[in-house]
Design an enzyme around this catalytic site. Structure first.
Site, short mmCIF file in Angstrom:
data_model
loop_
_atom_site.label_atom_id
_atom_site.label_comp_id
_atom_site.label_asym_id
_atom_site.label_seq_id
_atom_site.Cartn_x
_atom_site.Cartn_y
_atom_site.Cartn_z
N ASP A 42 24.72 41.55 56.36
CA ASP A 42 24.93 41.71 54.92
C ASP A 42 23.58 41.69 54.21
O ASP A 42 22.68 40.94 54.59
CB ASP A 42 25.84 40.61 54.37
CG ASP A 42 26.52 41.02 53.07
OD1 ASP A 42 27.75 41.24 53.08
OD2 ASP A 42 25.81 41.11 52.03
N VAL A 69 22.25 48.01 55.60
CA VAL A 69 22.77 49.10 56.44
C VAL A 69 22.18 50.46 56.08
O VAL A 69 22.27 51.41 56.87
CB VAL A 69 24.31 49.18 56.43
CG1 VAL A 69 24.93 47.93 57.02
CG2 VAL A 69 24.86 49.48 55.04
N ASN A 95 31.70 48.22 57.23
CA ASN A 95 32.54 47.90 56.07
C ASN A 95 31.74 47.84 54.77
O ASN A 95 32.33 48.01 53.68
CB ASN A 95 33.23 46.55 56.34
CG ASN A 95 33.76 45.91 55.09
OD1 ASN A 95 34.84 46.23 54.60
ND2 ASN A 95 32.99 44.98 54.51
N SER A 146 38.52 54.16 52.10
CA SER A 146 39.17 53.80 50.83
C SER A 146 40.21 54.87 50.54
O SER A 146 40.08 56.00 51.01
CB SER A 146 38.13 53.78 49.70
OG SER A 146 38.78 53.70 48.44
N SER A 148 40.07 56.20 47.94
CA SER A 148 39.19 57.14 47.22
C SER A 148 38.57 58.16 48.17
O SER A 148 37.91 59.10 47.72
CB SER A 148 38.07 56.39 46.50
OG SER A 148 38.59 55.33 45.75
N TYR A 159 31.29 57.86 45.07
CA TYR A 159 32.11 57.01 45.95
C TYR A 159 33.19 57.84 46.64
O TYR A 159 33.40 57.73 47.85
CB TYR A 159 32.74 55.91 45.08
CG TYR A 159 33.50 54.84 45.83
CD1 TYR A 159 32.82 53.88 46.58
CD2 TYR A 159 34.88 54.77 45.78
CE1 TYR A 159 33.52 52.89 47.24
CE2 TYR A 159 35.59 53.78 46.43
CZ TYR A 159 34.90 52.84 47.16
OH TYR A 159 35.60 51.85 47.83
N LYS A 163 33.33 58.25 50.67
CA LYS A 163 34.49 57.72 51.42
C LYS A 163 35.24 58.86 52.12
O LYS A 163 35.76 58.69 53.22
CB LYS A 163 35.41 56.94 50.49
CG LYS A 163 34.79 55.63 50.00
CD LYS A 163 34.48 54.67 51.16
CE LYS A 163 34.00 53.32 50.66
NZ LYS A 163 33.77 52.36 51.76
N THR A 194 39.49 41.23 45.56
CA THR A 194 38.23 40.54 45.88
C THR A 194 37.71 39.90 44.60
O THR A 194 38.23 40.16 43.50
CB THR A 194 37.21 41.57 46.39
OG1 THR A 194 37.08 42.57 45.38
CG2 THR A 194 37.64 42.21 47.68
#
Ligand code: NAD
Length: 260
Positions: A42, A69, A95, A146, A148, A159, A163, A194
């Site tokens: 992360d 990443v 992820n 997603s 999306s 996005y 995705k 979240t």
């Protein structure tokens, strides 16, 4: 506290990117709870530190490292370090993801590049450097796409594009690596509660109401409800599933979007 509730992943080693908060943290904890050794990558150093501290002494086989990443060399080095330490790699969950608002006409170039850099290139880097090790163990990748990536959401051009590409990259890698025994699938979450989404909903209660109305199951997902599908896809229970994207969306993509 001993949280292990099954041994489905005993002896297996997993990498989860974006693995210390939100959906990624739920995935990390789910794989740990089924006996895996999990290394979370992360970018958020503070979150890496606090997640590690919370679970220190839990008896779970958890490590968390600061890795971006979007940085190919950094991912390559981090993956090599995991395999050098643990001797194998069985499960990879790319992820980590971010979003930047805007239509194709007004999204900032910086935002576009950042989203593509993390959400698409980050998945690519993670796959690229882990695949040789997954071939060795006949392992499995589960990407976090997603909904999306299955349809377009308003003012999220970057996005949506990233995705959608993740969904097809998942298929592409599944096709290329199937004969070597590597399965590659995606989950496409709908809105999941979240911390980030919770804060947004607090500021915009009408959005929560719209979600309740429009999602056939009438509520948002808990991150754990995404994690359980990731665990299924990563497990031998899904031994004949590859190249698939499972929408985990309470039925949202089954709705036509017509006024009701
Ligand atoms: P989150 O912001 O709670 O967690 C994302 C994690 O990724 C954070 O810990 C963050 O530090 C990390 N991260 C961001 N950039 C990174 C980078 N460059 N390198 C490494 N780590 C990085 O987000 P979330 O809602 O849990 O989202 C997780 C994944 O699920 C994302 O891919 C997101 O697009 C996808 N998703 C989320 C929802 C939702 O409703 N929450 C819905 C559909 C898909």
């Amino acid at each position: 506290m001993n949280m292990i509730k099954s041994s489905r992943f005993a002896g297996k080693v997993a990498i989860v990117t974006g693995g210390v908060s939100g959906i990624g943290a739920a995935i990390t904890l789910r794989l740990l709870s089924e006996g895996a050794t999990v290394v979370a990558f992360d970018i958020a150093a503070g979150a890496v530190e606090s997640f590690s501290a919370i679970h220190a002494g839990s008896g779970l086989h958890l490590q968390a490292h600061v890795v971006d990443v979007a940085d190919a060399e950094g991912v390559q080095a981090a993956v090599a370090a995991v395999v050098a330490e643990h001797g194998r790699l069985d499960i990879v969950v790319p992820n980590a993801g971010i979003a930047s608002p805007g239509t194709a006409a007004d999204v900032s170039l910086e935002g576009w590049n950042a989203v593509l850099g993390v959400d698409l290139n980050g998945v690519f880097h993670t796959m690229r450097f882990t695949l040789p090790h997954l071939v060795a163990t006949r392992g499995s990748i589960v990407t976090t796409a997603s909904i999306s990536g299955l349809g377009g959401d308003y003012r999220l051009a970057a996005y949506n594009a990233a995705k959608g590409a993740v969904v097809n990259l998942t298929r592409s890698v599944a096709v290329d690596f199937g004969k070597q025994g590597v399965r590659v699938n995606a989950v496409a979450p709908g809105p999941a509660l979240t911390e980030g989404l919770r804060q947004w909903l607090e500021a915009a209660p009408h959005v929560r109401d719209a979600y309740s109305e429009n999602i056939p199951l009438g509520r948002l997902a808990a991150p754990e409800e995404i994690a359980s599908v990731v665990a299924f896809l990563a497990s031998d229970d899904a031994s004949y599933i590859t190249g698939t994207t499972i929408a985990v969306d309470g039925g949202l993509t089954s709705w036509t979007g017509q006024p009701h």
